[in-house]
Design a protein around this motif. Structure first.
Motif, short mmCIF file in Angstrom:
data_model
loop_
_atom_site.label_atom_id
_atom_site.label_comp_id
_atom_site.label_asym_id
_atom_site.label_seq_id
_atom_site.Cartn_x
_atom_site.Cartn_y
_atom_site.Cartn_z
N ARG A 111 45.67 49.13 38.23
CA ARG A 111 47.08 48.96 37.88
C ARG A 111 47.50 47.56 38.31
O ARG A 111 47.21 47.13 39.44
N LEU A 112 48.19 46.86 37.42
CA LEU A 112 48.70 45.53 37.72
C LEU A 112 50.20 45.51 37.45
O LEU A 112 50.64 45.78 36.33
N VAL A 113 50.97 45.20 38.50
CA VAL A 113 52.42 45.07 38.38
C VAL A 113 52.72 43.59 38.64
O VAL A 113 52.58 43.11 39.77
N LEU A 114 53.13 42.87 37.60
CA LEU A 114 53.26 41.42 37.76
C LEU A 114 54.32 40.83 36.84
O LEU A 114 54.74 41.48 35.87
N ASP A 115 54.71 39.61 37.17
CA ASP A 115 55.58 38.84 36.29
C ASP A 115 55.33 37.37 36.56
O ASP A 115 54.60 37.00 37.49
N GLY A 116 55.91 36.51 35.72
CA GLY A 116 55.71 35.09 35.89
C GLY A 116 56.08 34.30 34.66
O GLY A 116 56.36 34.85 33.60
N GLN A 117 56.04 32.99 34.83
CA GLN A 117 56.24 32.05 33.74
C GLN A 117 55.27 30.91 33.97
O GLN A 117 55.43 30.13 34.91
N ALA A 118 54.26 30.82 33.15
CA ALA A 118 53.22 29.82 33.36
C ALA A 118 52.52 29.52 32.04
O ALA A 118 52.54 30.33 31.11
N ASP A 119 51.90 28.35 32.01
CA ASP A 119 51.11 28.00 30.83
C ASP A 119 49.95 28.97 30.67
O ASP A 119 49.65 29.43 29.56
N THR A 120 49.31 29.32 31.79
CA THR A 120 48.22 30.31 31.81
C THR A 120 48.41 31.17 33.05
O THR A 120 48.53 30.65 34.16
N ALA A 121 48.45 32.49 32.88
CA ALA A 121 48.58 33.42 34.01
C ALA A 121 47.94 34.74 33.60
O ALA A 121 48.60 35.61 33.03
N LEU A 122 46.66 34.89 33.85
CA LEU A 122 45.89 36.05 33.41
C LEU A 122 45.20 36.71 34.59
O LEU A 122 44.64 36.03 35.47
N VAL A 123 45.23 38.05 34.59
CA VAL A 123 44.56 38.83 35.64
C VAL A 123 43.62 39.84 34.98
O VAL A 123 44.02 40.53 34.02
N SER A 124 42.40 39.94 35.48
CA SER A 124 41.42 40.91 34.99
C SER A 124 40.84 41.69 36.15
O SER A 124 40.83 41.21 37.30
N THR A 125 40.38 42.89 35.88
CA THR A 125 39.73 43.73 36.89
C THR A 125 38.36 44.16 36.39
O THR A 125 38.11 44.19 35.19
N GLU A 126 37.48 44.52 37.32
CA GLU A 126 36.16 45.00 36.94
C GLU A 126 35.62 45.95 37.99
O GLU A 126 36.03 45.93 39.16
N VAL A 127 34.69 46.80 37.55
CA VAL A 127 34.00 47.74 38.43
C VAL A 127 32.51 47.69 38.07
O VAL A 127 32.15 47.75 36.90
N ARG A 128 31.67 47.59 39.08
CA ARG A 128 30.21 47.61 38.89
C ARG A 128 29.64 48.79 39.66
O ARG A 128 30.03 49.03 40.81
N VAL A 129 28.69 49.49 39.05
CA VAL A 129 28.10 50.69 39.65
C VAL A 129 26.58 50.58 39.60
O VAL A 129 26.01 50.25 38.55
N GLY A 130 25.93 50.86 40.72
CA GLY A 130 24.47 50.88 40.79
C GLY A 130 24.00 52.12 41.52
O GLY A 130 24.64 52.57 42.48
#
Length: 266
Positions: free
Chosen positions: A140-159
């Motif tokens: 879950r991402l709760v965010l705000d902003g004003q920018a030329d670039t403002a990106l958030v990504s998440t990931e999960v790795r399982v072994g």
């Protein structure tokens, strides 16, 4: 009880004395028959009920608290830019951020990456078979902003490896292919983005082996020219596949004999 119900050797008698012996033994035969009929053994419906219960029910394994494994930040970044609260044994990682990049700054976009890791050792396999596992991952991402670039990504790795002595789950096949619950969420006014995915699989084990499942969660931020906030409530988590509390995964074991019977061995 009739003479036809007597043992085969008794029905083969030919003399009056032999016949009398059979009649004398008849009460014992009746008693054994009544005892047997009083305890006929489990019925097929009972067997089916046990199988259905086994198919529905999973064992729960608690997941140790995540520990920070890696943190990458732009040169000169202050530690407060991308923060994470102390982790607990609830299968969650909580993150916040407050970022500002002065307008007209030259150079590439700023980038942050942070990862957390947890691993759980499962009980020893009683016989040769397969250990099945499943769990839910989400972000879950709760965010705000004003920018030329403002990106958030998440990931999960399982072994997963079949035994703690057989190697690291972080070197196992499939670990290099991440699950990405949220990709490139853009910071703008009042964004609340959520995503979930179920992870399931199995691993072949030998008697006495203890499988290990390793899980790494991570967040990436790419930011340039403006401001951005990642508010409290932003998190990544691992929990039961059926939507129950976070902080655990579900497992169960099936022997090779059962899999051969069901035609599901691999």
């Amino acid at each position: 009880m009739t003479l036809l119900d007597a043992p085969r050797t008794a029905r083969g008698t030919t003399t009056v004395r032999d016949l009398a012996a059979v009649l004398d033994a008849a009460p014992e035969i009746v008693e054994r028959a009544e005892t047997a009929s009083a305890d006929p053994g489990p019925t097929f419906d009972e067997l089916r009920s046990h199988l259905q219960a086994w198919l529905r029910e999973w064992d729960t394994q608690r997941l140790p608290a995540f520990e920070q494994a890696r943190s990458i930040a732009p040169a000169g970044d202050r530690p407060v830019s991308l923060r994470s609260a102390p982790t607990r044994t609830d299968g969650a990682v909580r993150i916040t951020a407050s970022l500002y990049d002065p307008p007209n700054r030259s150079g590439d976009a700023l980038a942050w990456t942070r990862n957390w890791v947890s691993a759980v050792v499962l009980p020893q396999a009683p016989t040769d078979g397969r250990v099945y596992y499943r769990f839910r991952v989400g972000a879950r991402l709760v965010l705000d902003g004003q920018a030329d670039t403002a990106l958030v990504s998440t990931e999960v790795r399982v072994g997963v490896v079949p035994d703690a002595t057989a190697g690291s789950p972080f070197d196992a096949p499939g670990f290099a292919d991440p699950i990405r619950p949220l990709v490139g969420v853009s910071a703008r006014e009042d964004v609340d983005a959520r995503a979930e995915q179920t992870v399931e699989g199995s691993v072949a084990v030998r008697a006495g082996e203890s499988p290990v499942i390793g899980i790494v969660v991570g967040a990436d931020v790419v930011f340039r020219d403006g401001w951005m906030r990642l508010h409290e409530g932003s998190s990544l988590w691992v929990g039961s596949a059926d939507g129950g509390p976070t902080g655990s995964i579900e497992v169960r074991f099936a022997s090779d004999a059962l899999l051969d019977l069901l035609g599901g061995s691999a």
